[in-house]
Design a protein around this motif. Structure first.
Motif, PDB file in Angstrom:
ATOM      1  N   LYS A 250       0.845  -1.198   0.000  1.00 19.20           N
ATOM      2  CA  LYS A 250       0.000   0.000   0.000  1.00 19.20           C
ATOM      3  C   LYS A 250       0.878   1.245   0.000  1.00 19.20           C
ATOM      4  O   LYS A 250       1.908   1.291   0.674  1.00 19.20           O
ATOM      5  CB  LYS A 250      -0.885   0.024   1.243  1.00 19.20           C
ATOM      6  N   GLU A 253       3.058   2.978   2.960  1.00 22.98           N
ATOM      7  CA  GLU A 253       3.252   2.025   4.044  1.00 22.98           C
ATOM      8  C   GLU A 253       4.725   1.625   4.152  1.00 22.98           C
ATOM      9  O   GLU A 253       5.503   1.775   3.202  1.00 22.98           O
ATOM     10  CB  GLU A 253       2.428   0.753   3.800  1.00 22.98           C
ATOM     11  N   GLU A 314      -0.672  -9.175   5.937  1.00 24.10           N
ATOM     12  CA  GLU A 314      -1.320  -8.317   4.921  1.00 24.10           C
ATOM     13  C   GLU A 314      -1.019  -8.752   3.497  1.00 24.10           C
ATOM     14  O   GLU A 314      -1.869  -8.651   2.621  1.00 24.10           O
ATOM     15  CB  GLU A 314      -0.909  -6.851   5.121  1.00 24.10           C
TER      16      GLU A 314
END
Ligand code: NAD
Ligand code: TYD
Length: 360
Positions: A250, A253, A314
């Motif tokens: 992302k 990030e 993630e």
């Protein structure tokens, strides 16, 4: 002429980690054009990329990231839409001897690339939730400073506290990368990885240096008492993490990358000695007497240990190799590639190395 889906500038691609990333991207993504910009310092060697040098989706440009005009030219000439930035001065001991070189390359070089990207990518907004541009900065866990022997780990929210000129320069470059997002909306992502091991690492770093010295019956200079702890990750697992983060990370990030694989230096050295002796057909214990305790490194970080849970949860990445297997493959590679070692340790490096250890 073939149209490529992306034109990716990879800096430092002739170095240790960069060469593994380049190889992976060339082979796995024929739809991408990979432009490798590397100034070929003592640590960069085109022999690291011999097997892919003629690939139709690969271009090498000998270029110094500290040359801003040249970086701008590369962005325009190759229509660069993404960057994976690995070029750096990377050895802590060298940073203690020559901090300027580290500030120059790691801070100013990164700033040049950020500015070239900012000026070229005038409109980096996402379209339908997808960014066309990405500046991926490859960093190190050393920016977090060091840990006690208390089981704690570096997470993405650990405060920066670098101790060496190397880690201070990398920390500074990380800050610039985030600042370019926050100020100019540049789409960025950063990863901070633990110590890597594997093939094609320049033999000034612990593992290849010691494998080579054991082979040639040379002393193994253990800094201090050998109690310092590092968290070791196979370089191909790092390259795979970079691939995953490049595609699925992302924007803005940070992802920590590590193997949950902590070793004290002295225990690791014993494993290396055992493995080299066995693979060379020597009796167990033959090279134990090469261990030589020397003056500790100034500001020597006690312990590094990475928590890579975020990357696992993630983005689904986890290390693929057990350490014992990775070390076996790695030792074999250096023993079978003596010519590569001779080649990279000739000339400039050899002179530097002689100076470096003269006063030990
Ligand atoms: P390396 O020293 O093996 O390679 C660095 C490469 O950058 C070389 O090819 C060199 O020629 C090139 N380079 C240096 N200065 C340059 C300049 N001014 N312009 C263009 N190219 C230049 O380093 P590495 O171990 O492969 O590390 C790569 C990156 O990964 C670095 O940013 C480092 O901080 C980071 N990192 C390394 C480790 C590790 O264990 N080695 C761990 C985490 C992060
Ligand atoms: P190194 O490979 O230089 O990586 P880093 O300093 O970035 O962690 O060193 C790994 C560890 O090994 C570190 O604690 C310093 C130690 N070391 C030695 O004891 N002797 C050596 O000759 C070298 C190069 C490193």
């Amino acid at each position: 002429m073939k149209e490529f889906r992306r034109n990716i500038l990879i800096t430092g691609g002739a170095g240790f980690i960069g060469s593994h990333v380049i190889r992976r991207f060339i082979n796995n993504y024929p739809q991408y054009r990979i432009i490798n910009a590397d100034s070929l310092t003592y640590a960069g060697n085109l022999a690291n990329l011999e097997d892919v040098k003629d690939a139709s989706n690969y271009i090498f440009v000998k270029a110094d990231i500290c040359n801003f005009e040249l970086m701008q030219d590369i962005f325009h000439k190759y229509n660069i839409d993404s960057v994976i930035h690995l070029a750096a001065e990377s050895h802590v001991d060298r940073s203690i001897k020559d901090p300027f070189a580290f500030a120059h390359t790691n801070i100013m070089g990164t700033l040049n690339l950020l500015e070239a990207a900012k000026r070229t990518w005038k409109n980096s907004e996402a379209v339908n939730g997808e960014y066309r541009n990405l500046f991926y900065h490859v960093s190190t866990d050393e920016v977090y400073g060091d840990l006690d022997f208390d089981g704690t780990l570096f997470t993405e929210s650990t405060a920066y506290d670098p101790h060496s000129p190397y880690s201070a320069s990398k920390a500074s470059s990380d800050h610039f990368v985030r600042a370019y997002h926050d100020t100019y909306n540049l789409p960025i992502v950063i990863s901070n990885c633990s110590n890597n091991y594997g093939s094609h690492q320049f033999p000034e770093k612990l593992i290849p240096l010691f494998i080579n010295n054991i082979r040639h019956n040379k002393p193994l200079p253990v800094y201090g008492k050998g109690e310092n702890v590092r968290d070791w990750l196979w370089v191909n697992d790092h390259a795979r993490a970079i691939d995953v983060i490049f595609h699925e990370g992302k924007i803005r990030e940070t992802y920590n990358i590590g193997g949950f694989n902590e070793w004290t230096n002295i225990d690791l050295i014993k494993v290396i000695i055992k493995t080299v002796d066995r693979l060379l057909g020597r009796a167990e214990g033959t090279s134990d007497n090469l261990i030589t305790y020397v003056t500790d490194r100034a500001g020597h970080d006690l312990r590094y240990a990475i928590d890579s849970t975020k990357l696992k949860n993630e983005l689904g990445w986890k290390p693929s190799l057990q350490f014992e297997e990775g070390i076996e493959i790695t030792v074999k590679w250096y023993l079978e590639n003596q010519k590569w070692l001779d080649n990279v340790t000739s000339g400039d490096y050899q002179r530097y190395y002689d100076n470096m250890y003269r006063d030990r």
